[in-house]
Enzyme design. Structure first.
Site, mmCIF file in Angstrom:
data_model
loop_
_atom_site.group_PDB
_atom_site.id
_atom_site.type_symbol
_atom_site.label_atom_id
_atom_site.label_comp_id
_atom_site.label_asym_id
_atom_site.label_seq_id
_atom_site.Cartn_x
_atom_site.Cartn_y
_atom_site.Cartn_z
ATOM 1 N N LYS A 1 4.647 -2.477 8.088
ATOM 2 C CA LYS A 1 6.178 -2.097 7.374
ATOM 3 C C LYS A 1 7.307 -2.585 7.543
ATOM 4 O O LYS A 1 7.686 -3.451 9.006
ATOM 5 C CB LYS A 1 7.096 -0.331 7.943
ATOM 6 C CG LYS A 1 7.637 -0.110 7.706
ATOM 7 C CD LYS A 1 7.854 1.843 8.150
ATOM 8 C CE LYS A 1 6.846 2.093 7.372
ATOM 9 N NZ LYS A 1 7.129 3.733 8.192
ATOM 10 N N ILE B 1 0.768 -1.541 0.177
ATOM 11 C CA ILE B 1 0.233 -0.201 -0.084
ATOM 12 C C ILE B 1 1.211 1.199 0.249
ATOM 13 O O ILE B 1 0.329 2.194 -0.153
ATOM 14 C CB ILE B 1 -0.934 0.296 1.159
ATOM 15 C CG1 ILE B 1 -0.281 0.125 2.768
ATOM 16 C CG2 ILE B 1 -2.107 -0.952 1.256
ATOM 17 C CD1 ILE B 1 -1.461 0.108 3.780
ATOM 18 N N ASP C 1 11.014 12.417 12.763
ATOM 19 C CA ASP C 1 9.882 12.838 11.199
ATOM 20 C C ASP C 1 8.629 13.144 10.712
ATOM 21 O O ASP C 1 8.118 12.633 9.926
ATOM 22 C CB ASP C 1 10.751 10.827 10.572
ATOM 23 C CG ASP C 1 10.775 11.121 9.114
ATOM 24 O OD1 ASP C 1 10.934 12.313 8.554
ATOM 25 O OD2 ASP C 1 10.215 10.376 8.724
ATOM 26 N N MET D 1 12.575 4.409 4.157
ATOM 27 C CA MET D 1 12.486 3.440 5.325
ATOM 28 C C MET D 1 11.644 1.618 4.864
ATOM 29 O O MET D 1 12.649 0.777 5.309
ATOM 30 C CB MET D 1 11.640 3.581 6.413
ATOM 31 C CG MET D 1 12.685 4.432 7.304
ATOM 32 S SD MET D 1 11.550 5.422 8.756
ATOM 33 C CE MET D 1 11.450 3.384 9.291
#
Length: 482
Positions: free
Chosen positions: A52, A27, A146, A32
């Protein structure tokens, strides 16, 4: 990312599972790693997540697993409606780190605001939700590291969700004991355009580092572009209000943005947007983007306090105190009441004018009509929300102006000269507010009314034409303005 890490785009396809999670589809992807829709379907429970998958770390898996377990307990304890939860973390058979997080269906915050054409005040309200979430994490000793638009989603219902909170710490912090490969290979998880100067320099990070990223985000939400930063000093090169309308883009400031497109997405014109940003918002954003963390807003809570104070018309804490500034803000907060009182007084004067007309005292009637016009002009012009670079309650003033426009043909049906002058006055005020279409309509109808009365040489006609020229300049038509 670690300098020798395999980039996300080069990562091969994942195994069908990561720990207890079955991978369904990709998706999204970034620096990273890659994000997948996945489902936990083991014997414990079923849950759909965003998984992730990070590039192989190349460090001792046992050491990394222990750190993941420790940090997972800390981050999973963050329970805030605007923070996407971290559920689980682990390492795949081929040595890739994986993170299972709350799956959020939403748009990144900048696109969500633009699609809905939110004005400055509405964008600040959305930004307040971001600040409250960041403040909550800071109070729980977690720094994001971040913050950027792609890590802040807004659902269709308008709920803000911050992603990857604390993930940077999870991937970036060296093991405090044992040293080893992990301490020698320092991961740098950041996005340069939003990273603070100390973050880019590899210095000590704090809550003020997140504040810098929030300052970049706020600049982008309000102007449509990232701030212009001097490459050598990293100082803010251009005030936010001055950056509106600039077609060129400084290095690192993002893609070129058409000034009219950016202003329209905020429900105004370039000039109107500049006026709203000039003053307190310029000061507030500049304080969030200070190079020296000691001079920056120290926490998200401090930035939130001044954003709320700005929206409520109160003095900012970040501004040097002065009696004139505080008095101006006090008067601004009372502006709506002053305008309402003026309208009530004007209505009373209007009623007196009708009574005198019925008595057929024509000379006094003209004097009273002039008084009505003069009083209303003083009330509405002084209510201009951008005078003296001070914020006004534009919603209250706007509602009063709309009411005044709708009543012109009724209350002044028998006083065409006064009505024409009021159209000119209201048109000029709308021009000052940046409502170009309404201003153009009122000023044009005022000129037409004077001409129909055979008074095309009236000074008010010249004032109306000047107002139309300003509207043309605001809407980017200098030839028409001339």
């Amino acid at each position: 990312l670690e300098e020798d890490a395999e980039p996300a785009s080069a990562m091969g396809p994942p195994e069908e599972r990561a720990g207890p999670y079955r991978i369904v589809e990709e998706i999204g992807r970034g620096g990273m790693g890659v994000v997948y829709r996945a489902v936990r379907d083991d014997e414990q429970y079923t849950r759909e997540v965003a998984l992730k998958l990070v590039a192989p770390s190349g460090v001792d898996r046992g050491e990394l697993a222990r750190r993941f377990a420790r940090e997972r307990r800390i981050l999973a304890a963050l329970e805030h409606p605007n923070v996407a939860r971290l559920y689980d973390a682990g390492i795949t058979e081929d040595g890739r780190s994986w993170l299972a997080m709350e799956l959020v269906d939403g748009l990144r915050i900048d696109r969500w605001c633009d699609e809905r054409r939110l004005d400055v005040d509405a964008r600040l309200r959305v930004f307040e939700s971001v600040l409250r979430a960041v403040d909550y994490a800071h109070r729980n000793l977690v720094v994001h590291r971040d913050l950027k638009p792609s890590n802040i989603l807004v659902t269709a219902e308008g709920e803000v969700k911050l992603l990857d909170f604390g993930i940077a710490k999870l991937l970036d912090e060296a093991e405090p004991t044992g040293g080893g490969e992990l301490t020698r290979r320092h991961l740098r998880v950041l996005t340069p355009e939003y990273a603070s100067p100390e973050q880019l320099d590899g210095g000590t990070l704090s809550t003020a580092s997140d504040v810098y990223a929030l300052g970049v985000l706020l600049h982008e939400l309000l102007t449509g572009r990232r701030p212009d930063v001097d490459d050598s000093t990293r100082d803010l090169g251009t005030r936010p209000s001055a950056s509106v309308g600039r077609s060129s883009v400084a290095p690192g400031a993002g893609e070129p943005v058409d000034p009219h497109t950016a202003a329209e997405a905020r429900g105004t014109t370039p000039e109107g947007l500049r006026r709203q940003l000039r003053g307190d918002l310029d000061t507030l954003i500049a304080a969030a983007l200070e190079v020296d963390p000691e001079r920056r807003f120290p926490t998200a809570a401090a930035l939130l306090d001044d954003v709320v104070r700005y929206r409520e018309g109160r003095p900012l804490r970040v501004r040097p105190p002065s009696a004139g500034y505080r008095m101006g803000k006090f008067v601004a907060r009372l502006r709506a009441a002053v305008v309402a009182a003026g309208v009530a007084g004007a209505a009373l004067i209007g009623a007196t004018a009708v009574s005198m007309r019925q008595a057929r005292i024509a000379g006094e009637e003209r004097d009273v009509a002039r008084a009505v016009s003069t009083v209303l002009e003083g009330v509405f012009v002084s209510a201009n929300p951008f005078g003296a670079e001070e914020r006004r309650d534009t919603l209250a003033v706007g509602a009063l102006l709309d009411e005044a426009v709708t009543r012109l043909d009724v209350d002044l049906a028998e006083q065409p000269v006064v009505r024409a002058r009021m159209r000119r006055i209201l048109g000029s005020v709308h021009q000052g507010l940046g409502v170009a279409s309404r201003a153009d309509s009122l000023l044009s109808s005022a000129i037409a009314e004077y001409e129909a009365l055979g008074r095309s040489d009236d000074p008010e006609v010249e004032r109306a034409e000047i107002g139309l020229a300003r509207v043309a300049l605001d809407t980017g038509d200098p030839d028409q303005a001339e």
